[in-house]
Design a protein around this motif. Structure first.
Motif, PDB file in Angstrom:
ATOM      1  N   VAL A  19       0.842  -1.204   0.000  1.00 41.69           N
ATOM      2  CA  VAL A  19       0.000   0.000   0.000  1.00 41.69           C
ATOM      3  C   VAL A  19       0.881   1.260   0.000  1.00 41.69           C
ATOM      4  N   TYR A  20       1.930   1.227   0.789  1.00 40.89           N
ATOM      5  CA  TYR A  20       2.833   2.380   0.871  1.00 40.89           C
ATOM      6  C   TYR A  20       3.501   2.642  -0.481  1.00 40.89           C
ATOM      7  N   HIS A  21       3.940   1.564  -1.163  1.00 43.44           N
ATOM      8  CA  HIS A  21       4.594   1.719  -2.463  1.00 43.44           C
ATOM      9  C   HIS A  21       3.598   2.211  -3.513  1.00 43.44           C
ATOM     10  N   PHE A  22       2.366   1.744  -3.434  1.00 44.56           N
ATOM     11  CA  PHE A  22       1.335   2.194  -4.381  1.00 44.56           C
ATOM     12  C   PHE A  22       1.087   3.690  -4.218  1.00 44.56           C
ATOM     13  N   VAL A  23       0.999   4.139  -2.982  1.00 44.35           N
ATOM     14  CA  VAL A  23       0.790   5.571  -2.728  1.00 44.35           C
ATOM     15  C   VAL A  23       1.975   6.385  -3.240  1.00 44.35           C
ATOM     16  N   GLN A  24       3.192   5.869  -3.036  1.00 47.78           N
ATOM     17  CA  GLN A  24       4.373   6.562  -3.532  1.00 47.78           C
ATOM     18  C   GLN A  24       4.337   6.724  -5.052  1.00 47.78           C
ATOM     19  N   ASN A  25       3.988   5.661  -5.774  1.00 46.01           N
ATOM     20  CA  ASN A  25       3.920   5.698  -7.237  1.00 46.01           C
ATOM     21  C   ASN A  25       2.859   6.691  -7.717  1.00 46.01           C
ATOM     22  N   ASN A  44       1.756   9.344  -6.120  1.00 45.70           N
ATOM     23  CA  ASN A  44       2.260  10.702  -5.885  1.00 45.70           C
ATOM     24  C   ASN A  44       3.310  11.104  -6.918  1.00 45.70           C
ATOM     25  N   LYS A  45       4.144  10.130  -7.299  1.00 45.04           N
ATOM     26  CA  LYS A  45       5.188  10.405  -8.292  1.00 45.04           C
ATOM     27  C   LYS A  45       4.572  10.741  -9.642  1.00 45.04           C
ATOM     28  N   GLU A  46       3.530   9.986 -10.041  1.00 45.39           N
ATOM     29  CA  GLU A  46       2.871  10.254 -11.326  1.00 45.39           C
ATOM     30  C   GLU A  46       2.178  11.610 -11.306  1.00 45.39           C
ATOM     31  N   ASP A  47       1.549  11.901 -10.167  1.00 47.29           N
ATOM     32  CA  ASP A  47       0.870  13.193 -10.064  1.00 47.29           C
ATOM     33  C   ASP A  47       1.880  14.352 -10.196  1.00 47.29           C
ATOM     34  N   ASN A  48       3.040  14.203  -9.582  1.00 47.82           N
ATOM     35  CA  ASN A  48       4.056  15.255  -9.653  1.00 47.82           C
ATOM     36  C   ASN A  48       4.573  15.410 -11.071  1.00 47.82           C
ATOM     37  N   GLU A  49       4.760  14.289 -11.807  1.00 47.80           N
ATOM     38  CA  GLU A  49       5.227  14.350 -13.187  1.00 47.80           C
ATOM     39  C   GLU A  49       4.214  15.028 -14.093  1.00 47.80           C
ATOM     40  N   ASN A  50       2.914  14.718 -13.855  1.00 47.07           N
ATOM     41  CA  ASN A  50       1.863  15.354 -14.684  1.00 47.07           C
ATOM     42  C   ASN A  50       1.821  16.859 -14.441  1.00 47.07           C
ATOM     43  N   ILE A  51       2.015  17.247 -13.195  1.00 37.54           N
ATOM     44  CA  ILE A  51       2.014  18.669 -12.867  1.00 37.54           C
ATOM     45  C   ILE A  51       3.207  19.380 -13.528  1.00 37.54           C
ATOM     46  N   ALA A  52       4.376  18.686 -13.525  1.00 38.08           N
ATOM     47  CA  ALA A  52       5.573  19.284 -14.097  1.00 38.08           C
ATOM     48  C   ALA A  52       5.410  19.474 -15.603  1.00 38.08           C
ATOM     49  N   GLU A  53       4.715  18.523 -16.285  1.00 36.02           N
ATOM     50  CA  GLU A  53       4.523  18.629 -17.725  1.00 36.02           C
ATOM     51  C   GLU A  53       3.549  19.759 -18.067  1.00 36.02           C
TER      52      GLU A  53
END
Length: 372
Positions: free
Chosen positions: A355-361, A363-372
C-alpha cells in the motif's frame, strides 16, 4: 462546429487507456524489486510475530471442557397405574418432566446453585465447589485488606465467603447475590447442553472452565443433581397414588383388627349362650371380618401393581461417555502458535509495504503530470 483536438486524439487512440500485458509485467517487476529491497523488514516482522506467538502461547491459560453424553429412554408403564391413579383422584400424566424438559433442567439456575454447593476435597481440605471456583478463578485476587474502602457499607466478593456445611436457608443477602451472579454467568458462558437426536434422545452436556479439576467435578455434580431431581419428580406423582391407597389399606386393616377383637370378646362373654339372637350378632361380626379381609386383600394387591408400574414408568438415563483426565482443551502449542503469528505479522507487513509503495507511485505520477 468546434472540435476539441484533445478529445479527437483520445477518440482516435482508445487503446492507450488500456493496460497491456507488458504494463502488468512492469508493475509486478517493480513491486518485486521494491519488496526485495525491504526483505529484512519482512524478516524482522516474521521474527517478531514468532516471538509474540510464543509468548502468547506461554501465558495463555487453556479452557478445559468436560463432556457427558447420555441417553434418555422413557419406559411405558402398565395399565394399572393409570387406572388406579384415577381411583385415587390424581392424574398420572408425566408430561411435566419429559425428556425435553430434562435437557432444560441443565439451564436452570436452581440446579446450578445446588451443584455449586456440592463438596470437593482439595489437598485434604473439604470445601464446596462455589468457594473452589472463586479461588480457582482468582476472583479475590484484587482484594487488599490494608486498603481503605471508599464505601464501607458496600460488600464485595472480598467480604463474602461460603463455608462448607452452611445451610442454604441461612445464606445472607450478599451470599445469595454472589451465588446468583456466578450461577447466571455460568449458564450463559460455561454450560452447554445439546440434544443430538430427538428420536434417540441423545444429549451432550459440557462444562467449560479454566480449571481442569473444577470442570470435571462440577460436571459430575451437575449430572447427579439434575438426574436425582428428575427421577424424584417422576416418582412423586405415582408415589402420591401409592400413599393414598396405602392410607386406605391401613384404615381397612384397623377396621379388620377391630372386628377380630370384637368377635373374640363376644365369644368370651357368651360362651354358654343358646339364644338365636346371640348367634345373629356373631354372624354380623364374621361378615364384617370377611368383607374387610376381601377389601384389604384387594387393595394390597393394587398397591403392589402400582409399585410395579411405577418402576416400569421410570425413565432410563444411561451415561454413554463420561469425562476423563486429561480433559479436552484448547491449549496453544508454542511452535505452532509462533509459526502462525510469524506468517500473520509477515503478511500484514507485506500488505502495508504494498500500500505504501502504491501511494508513492501515485504521488510520483501526479508530480510528473504537474511538471509537464
Amino acid at each position: 462546429m468546434n472540435i476539441d483536438l484533445e478529445d479527437l486524439l483520445q477518440t482516435e487512440n482508445p487503446s492507450e487507456s488500456k493496460i497491456s500485458f507488458a504494463d502488468i509485467k512492469t508493475i509486478v517487476k517493480d513491486y518485486k524489486t521494491y519488496l526485495w529491497s525491504k526483505k529484512w523488514i519482512l524478516v524482522a516482522a516474521g521474527v517478531i510475530g514468532c516471538v509474540v506467538g510464543i509468548i502468547y502461547a506461554y501465558f495463555y491459560k487453556p479452557t478445559y471442557t468436560a463432556t457427558y453424553k447420555f441417553s434418555i429412554e422413557a419406559k411405558s408403564g402398565g395399565v394399572g397405574i393409570s387406572t388406579l391413579s384415577m381411583l385415587a383422584g390424581i392424574s398420572s400424566s408425566s408430561g411435566t418432566f419429559s425428556g425435553d424438559n430434562l435437557v432444560e433442567l441443565f439451564r436452570s439456575r436452581s440446579m446450578v446453585e445446588t451443584a455449586l454447593l456440592k463438596p470437593i476435597v482439595i489437598e485434604g481440605d473439604t470445601m464446596n465447589l462455589l468457594e473452589y471456583k472463586i479461588l480457582a478463578d482468582s476472583l479475590r485476587s484484587e482484594c487488599d485488606e490494608g486498603k481503605e474502602k471508599e464505601k464501607t457499607y458496600v460488600k464485595s466478593i472480598c467480604d463474602v465467603f461460603f463455608p462448607y456445611g452452611q445451610s442454604r436457608d441461612s445464606f445472607t443477602r450478599e451470599q445469595d447475590s454472589v451465588l446468583m451472579g456466578i450461577s447466571s454467568e455460568m449458564i450463559l458462558k460455561d454450560i452447554e447442553i445439546e440434544k443430538i437426536d430427538k428420536k434417540l434422545s441423545y444429549a451432550n452436556f459440557s462444562v467449560n472452565s479454566k480449571d481442569e479439576k473444577f470442570a470435571k467435578e462440577f460436571s459430575s455434580a451437575m449430572i447427579k443433581t439434575v438426574f436425582d431431581f428428575y427421577i424424584k419428580s417422576k416418582r412423586e406423582n405415582a408415589q402420591r397414588n401409592i400413599d393414598e391407597f396405602q392410607a386406605r389399606a391401613d384404615s381397612i386393616h384397623n377396621e379388620l383388627n377391630k372386628s377380630l377383637y370384637a368377635v373374640a370378646r363376644y365369644r368370651d362373654l357368651n360362651m354358654n349362650a343358646s339364644r338365636s339372637v346371640l348367634g345373629v350378632e356373631q354372624l354380623k361380626y364374621q361378615t364384617d371380618i370377611q368383607i374387610n379381609t376381601a377389601a384389604y386383600t384387594e387393595i394390597v394387591k393394587n398397591i403392589e401393581v402400582m409399585k410395579l408400574d411405577m418402576a416400569k414408568s421410570e425413565p432410563l438415563i444411561q451415561e454413554i461417555d463420561v469425562p476423563r483426565y486429561p480433559l479436552a482443551n484448547d491449549k496453544k502449542g508454542k511452535v505452532k502458535t509462533g509459526i502462525k503469528y510469524g506468517f500473520l505479522f509477515g503478511f500484514l507487513t507485506l500488505l502495508v509495504l504494498c500500500v505504501y509503495h502504491f501511494v508513492q507511485n501515485q504521488n510520483k505520477e501526479d508530480n510528473e503530470n504537474i511538471a509537464e
